[in-house]
Each structure stands twice: as structure tokens, then as C-alpha cells.
Design an enzyme around this catalytic site. Structure first.
Site, short mmCIF file in Angstrom:
data_model
loop_
_atom_site.label_atom_id
_atom_site.label_comp_id
_atom_site.label_asym_id
_atom_site.label_seq_id
_atom_site.Cartn_x
_atom_site.Cartn_y
_atom_site.Cartn_z
N HIS A 170 -57.71 -68.36 41.90
CA HIS A 170 -58.69 -69.50 41.53
C HIS A 170 -60.24 -68.52 41.64
O HIS A 170 -60.23 -67.75 42.26
CB HIS A 170 -58.90 -70.50 42.35
CG HIS A 170 -60.27 -71.32 42.14
ND1 HIS A 170 -60.32 -72.37 41.25
CD2 HIS A 170 -61.22 -71.48 42.96
CE1 HIS A 170 -61.43 -72.84 41.37
NE2 HIS A 170 -62.10 -72.12 42.34
N THR A 199 -56.66 -69.92 31.59
CA THR A 199 -55.79 -70.59 32.78
C THR A 199 -54.34 -70.40 32.75
O THR A 199 -53.68 -70.16 33.83
CB THR A 199 -55.97 -72.17 32.50
OG1 THR A 199 -57.74 -72.40 32.76
CG2 THR A 199 -55.31 -72.75 33.72
N ARG A 213 -54.33 -63.21 35.28
CA ARG A 213 -53.14 -63.75 34.79
C ARG A 213 -52.41 -63.44 33.80
O ARG A 213 -51.14 -63.60 33.85
CB ARG A 213 -53.95 -65.38 34.55
CG ARG A 213 -54.57 -65.84 35.75
CD ARG A 213 -55.59 -66.85 35.39
NE ARG A 213 -55.97 -67.88 36.53
CZ ARG A 213 -56.90 -68.69 36.15
NH1 ARG A 213 -57.31 -69.07 35.12
NH2 ARG A 213 -57.12 -69.51 37.34
N TYR A 254 -60.19 -79.81 43.87
CA TYR A 254 -59.95 -80.18 42.49
C TYR A 254 -60.39 -81.56 42.08
O TYR A 254 -59.76 -82.40 41.41
CB TYR A 254 -58.49 -80.07 42.30
CG TYR A 254 -58.06 -78.64 42.22
CD1 TYR A 254 -58.48 -77.53 41.21
CD2 TYR A 254 -57.11 -77.80 43.08
CE1 TYR A 254 -58.21 -76.23 41.41
CE2 TYR A 254 -56.68 -76.75 43.05
CZ TYR A 254 -57.28 -75.65 42.07
OH TYR A 254 -57.04 -74.37 42.04
N GLU A 294 -67.94 -74.72 46.23
CA GLU A 294 -66.77 -74.31 46.50
C GLU A 294 -66.97 -73.34 47.81
O GLU A 294 -66.07 -73.39 48.83
CB GLU A 294 -65.80 -73.46 45.49
CG GLU A 294 -65.57 -74.48 44.33
CD GLU A 294 -64.89 -74.02 43.24
OE1 GLU A 294 -64.61 -72.63 43.12
OE2 GLU A 294 -64.81 -74.89 42.32
N ARG A 339 -63.96 -64.52 36.47
CA ARG A 339 -63.48 -65.47 35.50
C ARG A 339 -62.96 -64.49 34.31
O ARG A 339 -61.95 -64.84 34.01
CB ARG A 339 -64.58 -66.69 34.84
CG ARG A 339 -64.83 -67.49 35.86
CD ARG A 339 -63.70 -68.67 36.20
NE ARG A 339 -63.31 -69.47 35.07
CZ ARG A 339 -62.67 -70.61 35.11
NH1 ARG A 339 -62.15 -70.81 36.36
NH2 ARG A 339 -62.40 -71.26 34.28
O1 CDP Z 1 -58.30 -72.40 37.28
P1 CDP Z 1 -58.94 -72.90 35.71
O2 CDP Z 1 -60.24 -73.17 36.03
O3 CDP Z 1 -58.58 -71.85 34.84
O4 CDP Z 1 -58.40 -74.06 35.36
P2 CDP Z 1 -58.37 -75.81 35.37
O5 CDP Z 1 -58.25 -76.19 34.11
O6 CDP Z 1 -59.80 -75.91 36.22
O7 CDP Z 1 -57.28 -76.22 36.37
C1 CDP Z 1 -57.09 -75.73 37.64
C2 CDP Z 1 -55.78 -75.49 38.12
O8 CDP Z 1 -54.72 -76.54 37.89
C3 CDP Z 1 -55.24 -74.29 37.14
O9 CDP Z 1 -55.75 -72.83 37.38
C4 CDP Z 1 -53.72 -74.50 37.41
O10 CDP Z 1 -53.10 -73.72 38.65
C5 CDP Z 1 -53.61 -76.02 37.49
N1 CDP Z 1 -52.99 -76.62 36.39
C6 CDP Z 1 -51.89 -77.20 36.21
O11 CDP Z 1 -51.25 -77.42 37.27
N2 CDP Z 1 -51.56 -77.78 35.08
C7 CDP Z 1 -52.41 -77.98 33.91
N3 CDP Z 1 -51.86 -78.73 33.03
C8 CDP Z 1 -53.53 -77.20 34.09
C9 CDP Z 1 -54.06 -76.57 35.26
MG MG Z 2 -61.38 -74.96 36.61
#
Ligand code: CDP
Ligand code: MG
Length: 152
Positions: A115, A91, A102, A49, A126, A85
């Protein structure tokens, strides 16, 4: 053919949803070419991350993703990165459309179960972060001619 990384996150493992989530990807026609149960360390979380490390919510994400075992896997299929995706949905489980993973199983912005790599560069990076080349198994499913036309 494309490959993408998925992680069944700690909430998915703890809620005993692994089997149902794996079935969705199998039902879609994607092939598993790598799979393992593992524990994410804080170091690996920061690498994975990297784009989020400076965000205010990163510490809680790190606690979550290192808080229990995950299942890492590599999926292969036509346009696998985008297909996965789309199957995951937005998300936040509160925003994700019904019918997505989700949308169907998560009511959280953080605990969103799975993920998936968000593009070809992320997928390559990754996959290398979680798997050694020899841990990926090249194979052509015998059912392939019934999953797609020969020229697709
Ligand atoms: O996983 P995705 O690419 O959809 O989302 P991201 O914006 O890249 O964020 C990565 C991960 O961080 C998310 O899948 C959530 O588990 C977490 N997250 C979080 O804890 N709090 C946020 N405000 C946004 C994301
Ligand atoms: Mg992401």
C-alpha cells in the site's frame, strides 16, 4: 521533503518478499523514518480503508489485510508520495506495468503486496493512524549529497 505511508501487506510478508521490496525503496534513495511489524485489526482496517468500507468487495479486503502480519513504514524523500505510487504501479497486478512492484510481483487485484498513500492528506492521516510521533526518527542520511543536487 515529503513523507508517505507504505504497508507491506500480508501477501508480501508471507511470500518472503519484504527484503526485496525494502531494497527497491532504498535503491531509489528514499529514507525509512519509521518501520514496524504489526497485526491490522478489523477496526484499524475500517479506519484505513474508510473510503472502501461500503464497497461489495470490502469484506474480502478486510479478511486479507487482517489475515497475517504486515510491515508498516514511513518513507521520506522528494515527492515521496508520487514517487512511491509510481513505483507500486496500477492497483491490479494484472494491469500494473512491468518494472513496477505490483507489475513484477503480483497477479492479483487484491493481493498487490504494497500500500502507498495516494496524496498529501491521505499520507498525513495514514501516518497518524499507524505511528505515534515518537516512533518516527528524524535523520539526514550522510549520503544525501550524492542522491540529489543541493538546490533540488
Ligand atoms: O491500493 P490502491 O490505492 O491502488 O487501490 P484502491 O482502489 O484504493 O483499493 C485499495 C485496496 O483494496 C487495493 O490495493 C486492493 O488490495 C484492494 N482491492 C480489492 O480487494 N478489490 C478491488 N476490486 C479493488 C481493490
Ligand atoms: Mg487507494
Amino acid at each position: 521533503m515529503e513523507r508517505t505511508l507504505i504497508l507491506l501487506k500480508p501477501d508480501c510478508v508471507q511470500r518472503r518478499l519484504m527484503g526485496r521490496i525494502i531494497s527497491r525503496f532504498e535503491d531509489k534513495g528514499l529514507s525509512f523514518v519509521g518501520m514496524k511489524l504489526m497485526q491490522v485489526t478489523p477496526e484499524l482496517a475500517k479506519q484505513h480503508y474508510a473510503e472502501h468500507v461500503e464497497k461489495a468487495w470490502y469484506p474480502t479486503l478486510e479478511s486479507f489485510i487482517t489475515g497475517g502480519p504486515i510491515m508498516a513504514a514511513v518513507l521520506e524523500g522528494l515527492e515521496a508520495i508520487t514517487v512511491v505510487r509510481e513505483m507500486l504501479g496500477a492497483t491490479s497486478g494484472l494491469k500494473a506495468a512491468p518494472g513496477t512492484i505490483r507489475g513484477d510481483f503480483s497477479s492479483s487485484r487484491q493481493m498487490n503486496l504494497v500500500h502507498g498513500s495516494d496524496g498529501p492528506e491521505a499520507a498525513e492521516r495514514e501516518i497518524a493512524l499507524y505511528f505515534k510521533p515518537e516512533e518516527l526518527v528524524d535523520h539526514s542520511p550522510t549520503i544525501a549529497p550524492w542522491l540529489r543536487a543541493a538546490d533540488e
